[in-house]
Design an enzyme around this catalytic site. Structure first.
Site, short mmCIF file in Angstrom:
data_model
loop_
_atom_site.label_atom_id
_atom_site.label_comp_id
_atom_site.label_asym_id
_atom_site.label_seq_id
_atom_site.Cartn_x
_atom_site.Cartn_y
_atom_site.Cartn_z
N GLU A 1 -10.92 1.87 -4.47
CA GLU A 1 -11.67 2.38 -3.32
C GLU A 1 -11.18 3.78 -2.95
OE1 GLU A 1 -12.75 -1.68 -0.83
OE2 GLU A 1 -11.09 -0.47 -0.10
N GLY B 1 -8.40 -4.85 7.44
CA GLY B 1 -8.46 -3.99 8.63
C GLY B 1 -7.35 -4.25 9.64
N GLU C 1 -0.83 8.32 7.54
CA GLU C 1 -1.67 9.24 6.77
C GLU C 1 -2.66 9.95 7.66
OE1 GLU C 1 -3.11 6.60 3.65
OE2 GLU C 1 -4.99 6.29 4.71
N ARG D 1 -9.75 -7.86 -8.03
CA ARG D 1 -10.62 -9.04 -8.14
C ARG D 1 -12.05 -8.58 -8.39
NH1 ARG D 1 -13.09 -8.22 -3.09
NH2 ARG D 1 -11.65 -7.29 -1.62
N LYS E 1 0.79 -1.23 0.00
CA LYS E 1 0.00 0.00 0.00
C LYS E 1 0.83 1.28 0.00
CE LYS E 1 -4.03 -0.98 2.42
NZ LYS E 1 -4.59 -1.17 3.76
P1 ADP Z 1 -7.78 -2.81 4.37
O1 ADP Z 1 -6.77 -3.20 3.32
O2 ADP Z 1 -7.54 -3.48 5.66
O3 ADP Z 1 -9.18 -2.86 3.83
P2 ADP Z 1 -7.91 0.09 4.10
O4 ADP Z 1 -6.70 0.93 3.85
O5 ADP Z 1 -8.85 -0.13 2.96
O6 ADP Z 1 -7.43 -1.30 4.69
O7 ADP Z 1 -8.69 0.70 5.33
C1 ADP Z 1 -9.69 -0.02 6.02
C2 ADP Z 1 -10.78 0.92 6.52
O8 ADP Z 1 -10.23 1.87 7.48
C3 ADP Z 1 -11.39 1.79 5.43
O9 ADP Z 1 -12.46 1.15 4.78
C4 ADP Z 1 -11.85 3.00 6.21
O10 ADP Z 1 -13.08 2.69 6.84
C5 ADP Z 1 -10.79 3.15 7.30
N1 ADP Z 1 -9.71 4.09 6.92
C6 ADP Z 1 -8.58 3.77 6.27
N2 ADP Z 1 -7.80 4.84 6.09
C7 ADP Z 1 -8.44 5.88 6.65
C8 ADP Z 1 -8.14 7.28 6.82
N3 ADP Z 1 -7.00 7.82 6.37
N4 ADP Z 1 -9.02 8.05 7.45
C9 ADP Z 1 -10.17 7.51 7.93
N5 ADP Z 1 -10.53 6.23 7.82
C10 ADP Z 1 -9.67 5.41 7.19
P1 ADP Z 2 -13.82 -5.40 0.49
O1 ADP Z 2 -12.49 -6.01 0.76
O2 ADP Z 2 -13.74 -4.19 -0.33
O3 ADP Z 2 -14.68 -5.26 1.72
P2 ADP Z 2 -15.72 -7.38 -0.38
O4 ADP Z 2 -16.77 -6.83 0.48
O5 ADP Z 2 -16.00 -7.68 -1.80
O6 ADP Z 2 -14.49 -6.42 -0.47
O7 ADP Z 2 -15.17 -8.70 0.32
C1 ADP Z 2 -14.57 -8.67 1.56
C2 ADP Z 2 -13.75 -9.90 1.76
O8 ADP Z 2 -14.50 -10.84 2.53
C3 ADP Z 2 -13.37 -10.64 0.51
O9 ADP Z 2 -12.15 -10.21 -0.02
C4 ADP Z 2 -13.25 -12.04 1.01
O10 ADP Z 2 -11.96 -12.24 1.56
C5 ADP Z 2 -14.22 -12.14 2.14
N1 ADP Z 2 -15.46 -12.83 1.77
C6 ADP Z 2 -16.68 -12.31 1.80
N2 ADP Z 2 -17.61 -13.22 1.48
C7 ADP Z 2 -16.95 -14.35 1.19
C8 ADP Z 2 -17.35 -15.66 0.76
N3 ADP Z 2 -18.63 -15.98 0.56
N4 ADP Z 2 -16.40 -16.57 0.54
C9 ADP Z 2 -15.11 -16.27 0.74
N5 ADP Z 2 -14.67 -15.07 1.15
C10 ADP Z 2 -15.57 -14.12 1.37
MG MG Z 3 -10.12 -1.80 2.09
#
Ligand code: ADP
Ligand code: ADP
Ligand code: MG
Length: 449
Positions: free
Chosen positions: A275, A165, A200, A292, A116
């Protein structure tokens, strides 16, 4: 086009992929664990191969068993779905070596987005707005203090290799910085075997708005509008919709074009999602790219009329994109509710078990993606999502009304689900008016119904 595709997944997404293959005249191979012998995907595919015992690491994550199943059945390509091996570049390289086409981006593009801190650098170079923060990985406490003071608290300490997360810490005051860095590093080392961290700015109460992309292997990239996924519980999406209630035509074009630049910057091909966080002044910031197909992809299919899974297969077969940017027209308003086998009133505890009876909704503008059936026993080993209900209305108001009607028709006996929770959510006045951000469901308890 491929003759035969192996689907390295289970549940509703496996069914979704099998349907797309059938429509394209491609034969399908399902794989299943011993816990999934009676699962729908193993029954409706042309062939099914058992790949190991119930725990995912021994079956759905067992790359050798998957490749052996391709060898035995003569499958030429693997569709990974989401989760499991879908974002594992090591697996992609294994497929390449075995001459099996992985239906997704190449391993190098996956790696470029997987780190990242590195991905952020690439975004900055390509004029994609990112959350203000450190210039890549942060080494020392002094360096971190200096950057944090410059951008201003609150800040976030994040793991470069992070996902799901994990390895993320919020820091509200300077005196909390050192402990947060130590904790984030420790968690990152434990989960990702890599303790690189970056910093950040914490964006206060943003919305989560993501852009769906399709990119072919000839350099064409288009965006297919957005999905608003701000209604989340502990970073897990609960309800998604398109268009976003805050979207304007100008903002969509700017976000869409930024997402296209992000994909082009790393030579990305296939379906992907960028995102973004959007703040209250409608500034948007790159968060990450999901390499994906996503759970919520049908939302985009219903507003654009484009079959994203068929597009993925066509792209992997080397075909140029069937659509140009100007062909993509959005119509109506689509909402998706994720239906989970869980108990909202018991801290959303997962609730596997046998479905004694089930009645699913239907009608004009209603779509259900699921793999459950009457008499099916939901195994305890996997994700608790058992169905996705989608509706399309002419506008947001009609879509909400249609979703309420659909959910109130949905009857499942034998297990607990979050259907009533979703109904309660749709009745909330802030949800009705589109007034929410990613923290909404953490602040408001909607389990009293
Ligand atoms: P992951 O790869 O674990 O999904 P992300 O970088 O997408 O990590 O961040 C996970 C969640 O944390 C985001 O969906 C958002 O809700 C929150 N988040 C991440 N970065 C920030 C930020 N700079 N400020 C506020 N919320 C954040
Ligand atoms: P994001 O990571 O943006 O929240 P999604 O909501 O599309 O993306 O999926 C969240 C993650 O939860 C997926 O990357 C996967 O690892 C897991 N997941 C959700 N539903 C399933 C499922 N039915 N089978 C396997 N993995 C799942
Ligand atoms: Mg994310």
């Amino acid at each position: 086009m491929f003759n035969k595709i192996l689907i390295a997944n289970r549940g509703e997404i496996a069914i979704r992929i099998i349907r797309a293959c059938r429509e394209l005249g491609v034969k399908t191979v399902a794989v299943y664990s011993t816990a999934d012998k009676t699962a729908l995907h193993a029954q409706i595919a042309d062939e099914a191969v058992c790949i190991g015992p119930a725990p995912s690491k021994d079956s759905y994550l067992n790359s050798k068993a998957l490749l052996a199943a391709c060898e035995i059945t003569g499958a030429q390509a693997i569709h990974p779905g989401f989760g499991f091996l879908s974002e594992n570049s090591h697996f992609v390289r294994l497929c390449d070596k075995c001459g099996i086409k992985f239906i997704g981006p190449g391993a190098d593009a996956m790696d470029a987005m997987g780190d990242k801190a590195n991905a952020k650098k690439t975004m900055i170079e390509n004029d994609v707005p990112v959350v203000p923060g450190s210039d890549g990985v942060v080494g020392t406490l002094e360096e971190a203090q200096e950057i944090a003071a410059k951008i201003g608290y609150p800040i976030m300490v994040k793991a470069s290799a992070g996902g799901g997360g994990r390895g993320i810490r919020l820091v509200e005051k300077p005196e909390e910085l050192e402990a947060a860095m130590t904790a984030a590093k420790q968690e990152a080392k434990q989960f990702f075997a890599n303790d690189d961290i970056y910093i950040e700015k914490f964006i206060v109460n943003p919305r989560h708005v993501e852009i769906q992309l399709l990119a072919d292997e000839h350099g064409n990239v288009i965006y297919l509008g957005e999905r608003d996924c701000s209604l989340q519980r502990r970073n897990q999406k609960v309800l998604e919709e398109s268009p976003s209630p805050i979207m304007t035509e100008d903002l969509r074009r700017r976000m869409g074009e930024a997402a296209v630049r992000a994909a082009k910057a790393c030579g990305y091909a296939n379906a992907g999602t960028v995102e973004f966080l959007v703040d209250k002044d409608l500034n948007f910031y790159f968060m990450e790219m999901n390499a994906r197909i996503q759970v919520e992809h049908p939302v985009t299919e219903m507003v654009t009329g484009v079959d994203l899974v068929k597009a993925q297969i066509n792209i992997a077969a080397g075909l140029p994109l069937q659509y140009k940017q100007e062909d993509i027209k959005l119509s109506g308003h689509v909402i998706e509710c994720r239906i989970n086998a869980e108990e909202p009133k018991n801290n959303f505890r997962p609730c596997p078990g046998k479905i004694k009876s089930i009645h699913m909704p239907g009608g004009f503008g209603v779509r259900i993606d699921t793999a459950v059936y009457q008499g099916y026993e939901i195994p305890p080993y996997y994700d608790s999502m058992i169905a996705k209900v989608l509706v399309k209305g002419e506008d947001r108001k009609e879509a909400i009304q249609k979703m309420k009607v659909a959910l109130s028709e949905f009857l499942i006996e034998g297990i607990n689900t979050n259907i009533d929770f979703q109904l309660n959510l749709l009745r909330d006045e802030d949800v009705e008016s589109g007034n929410f951000d990613i923290g909404f469901l953490n602040r408001k308890d909607l389990t009293n119904y």
